[in-house]
Design an enzyme around this catalytic site. Structure first.
Site, PDB file in Angstrom:
ATOM      1  CB  SER A  50       8.523  -0.534 -18.549  1.00  0.00           C
ATOM      2  OG  SER A  50       8.493   0.745 -19.127  1.00  0.00           O
ATOM      3  CG  LEU A  71      -1.935  -1.180   1.271  1.00  0.00           C
ATOM      4  CD1 LEU A  71      -2.807  -1.058   2.525  1.00  0.00           C
ATOM      5  CD2 LEU A  71      -2.819  -1.269   0.015  1.00  0.00           C
ATOM      6  CE1 TYR A 100       9.889   2.371 -15.589  1.00  0.00           C
ATOM      7  CE2 TYR A 100       9.428   1.477 -13.408  1.00  0.00           C
ATOM      8  CZ  TYR A 100       9.113   1.584 -14.752  1.00  0.00           C
ATOM      9  OH  TYR A 100       8.042   0.912 -15.258  1.00  0.00           O
ATOM     10  CE  LYS A 153       9.048  -2.164 -13.943  1.00  0.00           C
ATOM     11  NZ  LYS A 153       8.158  -3.098 -13.213  1.00  0.00           N
TER      12      LYS A 153
HETATM   13  C1  WQD Z   1       4.184  10.961 -21.988  1.00  0.00           C
HETATM   14  C2  WQD Z   1       4.452  12.150 -22.898  1.00  0.00           C
HETATM   15  C3  WQD Z   1       6.082  13.667 -22.018  1.00  0.00           C
HETATM   16  C4  WQD Z   1       3.626  14.911 -18.567  1.00  0.00           C
HETATM   17  C5  WQD Z   1       6.643   6.839 -18.320  1.00  0.00           C
HETATM   18  C6  WQD Z   1       7.608   5.761 -17.949  1.00  0.00           C
HETATM   19  C7  WQD Z   1       7.107   4.431 -18.438  1.00  0.00           C
HETATM   20  C8  WQD Z   1       5.725   4.198 -17.898  1.00  0.00           C
HETATM   21  C9  WQD Z   1       4.800   5.314 -18.361  1.00  0.00           C
HETATM   22  C10 WQD Z   1       5.872   2.969 -15.852  1.00  0.00           C
HETATM   23  C11 WQD Z   1       5.933  12.512 -22.995  1.00  0.00           C
HETATM   24  C12 WQD Z   1       4.718  14.345 -22.104  1.00  0.00           C
HETATM   25  C13 WQD Z   1       4.093  14.286 -19.718  1.00  0.00           C
HETATM   26  C14 WQD Z   1       3.367  16.312 -18.581  1.00  0.00           C
HETATM   27  C15 WQD Z   1       4.031  16.387 -20.894  1.00  0.00           C
HETATM   28  N1  WQD Z   1       5.729   4.142 -16.493  1.00  0.00           N
HETATM   29  N2  WQD Z   1       4.289  15.021 -20.855  1.00  0.00           N
HETATM   30  N3  WQD Z   1       3.586  16.994 -19.751  1.00  0.00           N
HETATM   31  O1  WQD Z   1       7.499   9.306 -19.862  1.00  0.00           O
HETATM   32  O2  WQD Z   1       6.340   8.176 -21.858  1.00  0.00           O
HETATM   33  O3  WQD Z   1       6.590   6.934 -19.718  1.00  0.00           O
HETATM   34  O4  WQD Z   1       5.348   6.533 -17.835  1.00  0.00           O
HETATM   35  O5  WQD Z   1       5.914   1.867 -16.322  1.00  0.00           O
HETATM   36  O6  WQD Z   1       7.978   3.433 -17.978  1.00  0.00           O
HETATM   37  O7  WQD Z   1       8.833   6.036 -18.592  1.00  0.00           O
HETATM   38  O8  WQD Z   1       5.007   8.831 -19.831  1.00  0.00           O
HETATM   39  O9  WQD Z   1       3.006  10.159 -19.339  1.00  0.00           O
HETATM   40  O10 WQD Z   1       5.230  10.855 -18.305  1.00  0.00           O
HETATM   41  O11 WQD Z   1       4.865  11.196 -20.747  1.00  0.00           O
HETATM   42  O12 WQD Z   1       4.209  17.039 -21.943  1.00  0.00           O
HETATM   43  O13 WQD Z   1       2.970  16.941 -17.566  1.00  0.00           O
HETATM   44  O14 WQD Z   1       3.806  13.300 -22.357  1.00  0.00           O
HETATM   45  O15 WQD Z   1       7.113  14.574 -22.405  1.00  0.00           O
HETATM   46  O16 WQD Z   1       6.184  12.971 -24.313  1.00  0.00           O
HETATM   47  P1  WQD Z   1       6.449   8.394 -20.387  1.00  0.00           P
HETATM   48  P2  WQD Z   1       4.493  10.289 -19.465  1.00  0.00           P
END
Ligand code: WQD
Length: 331
Positions: A124, A33, A148, A152
């Site tokens: 991932s 949790l 991270y 994985k």
């Molecule tokens: C997506 C896109 C950002 C937030 C991560 C981990 C991956 C998985 C999913 C665990 C990117 C853009 C984001 C914001 C933005 N996690 N963005 N403003 O980084 O692709 O993947 O989360 O398993 O392992 O790496 O996901 O949703 O953070 O970003 O512009 O406030 O949205 O630059 O292009 P990401 P995300």
């Protein structure tokens, strides 16, 4: 089958527990949790109309894990439990390596001790590093940009090396792309603690007025509109992919991409969300986020061919389901 689901009260874990229960399996949840709430257990029971067994434990605790295996007939393990904030992993590498890698070893050792031969691991797309899209399972992995991602990749290696010397052991390494959305009931979904790191929960909180406006991290990437491209997959499709992997598992190591194969930019996602829910999401373009890659999306033929699984839900459904949960979520 009786399945031990670690991290089963979390976002992807809880949706997978529902898919398992609806497919006739029974579920034992082990979760500390640290990034979820025990209320998830009641919601899983309410939605599935089935009972579950729950242990509030840390899966790095060998004795606590052994107690579960000693007292329950377990047919398979799905290992979700782990720390998963990319940025946080850069700040707290030891916590990430300890929690994410030791938990995998403790569970694998318990499987060996108790003769459990089915293991599904929550990996991932981050493990691909900044590879050429679309990402294919046979690709050589590149160093990821964060601890991270390395945890994985290390867990994948540990499970692969163990399976190679234990012929009856079967392991599925499921590489998720970007899970979003929520169960259509609106009862469970993604509610990260604190300010969301990920795009979709940030968008839903801006739409709700909980956060001021969305910061778009860079519009100078070599993409259709300059913003980052990702493969967003509905969390229910992801959950169903786990059931398919578990039910189709044969000896050895099997790696699968769980994605849609479609890339969507940040601005395209924002537009889809606004149109799907008839709501405004104000945003501003800011600097790139360190560690981000331009494009990430899956080549999806292997899971389709070997598991008979492919993502069914489109980006509009993802946006509608994410918004419904946010509106219901009174936090
Ligand atoms: C997506 C896109 C950002 C937030 C991560 C981990 C991956 C998985 C999913 C665990 C990117 C853009 C984001 C914001 C933005 N996690 N963005 N403003 O980084 O692709 O993947 O989360 O398993 O392992 O790496 O996901 O949703 O953070 O970003 O512009 O406030 O949205 O630059 O292009 P990401 P995300």
């Amino acid at each position: 089958m009786n399945i031990l689901v670690t991290g089963g009260t979390g976002y992807i874990g809880s949706h997978t527990c529902i898919a398992l229960l609806e497919s006739g399996h029974s579920v034992i949840i082990a979760d500390n949790l640290s990034n979820s709430k025990s209320e998830s257990i009641k919601k899983i029971i309410d939605i599935s109309k089935k009972e579950v067994t729950f242990f509030e434990i840390d899966v790095t605790d060998e004795e606590a894990v052994d107690h579960i295996f000693r007292n329950h007939e377990i047919d398979g393990v799905i290992h979700f439990a782990g720390l998963k904030a990319v940025g946080e992993s850069v700040e707290k590498p030891l916590e990430y390596y300890y929690n994410n890698v030791v938990s995998t070893m403790v569970l694998t050792k318990a499987c060996q001790t108790y003769g459990v031969n089915r293991f599904v691991f929550s990996s991932s797309a981050t493990v691909y590093g900044d590879n050429t899209v679309p990402f294919v399972e046979t690709m050589s992995l590149l160093p990821t940009t964060n601890p991270y991602g390395e945890t994985k990749a290390m867990s994948e290696r540990i499970l692969t090396d163990f399976a190679n010397v234990n012929p009856s052991f079967s392991v599925s390494l499921l590489r998720y792309f970007n899970p979003v959305g929520a169960h259509e009931s609106g009862l469970i979904g993604e509610s990260p603690n604190g300010i969301p790191n990920n795009l979709m929960p940030y968008v839903t909180q801006v739409a709700k007025g909980k956060l001021h406006n969305l910061r778009v991290f860079g519009n100078d990437y070599p993409t259709i509109d300059g913003t980052g491209i990702r493969d967003y997959i509905h969390v229910l499709d992801l959950a169903e992919g786990h059931v398919a992997a578990l039910e189709n598992q044969t000896e050895g190591v099997h790696v699968y991409n769980l994605g849609t194969g479609k890339g969507t930019s940040v601005l395209e996602l924002v537009k889809a969300f606004e149109e799907a829910n008839d709501i405004e999401v104000p945003f501003e373009i800011v600097d790139r986020r360190p560690g981000d890659i331009a494009s990430c999306y899956a080549e999806t033929s292997k899971a389709k061919r070997e598991l008979g699984w492919s993502a069914k839900r489109d980006i509009v459904t993802m946006c509608r389901d994410a918004w419904r949960f946010e509106k219901n979520n009174m936090e």
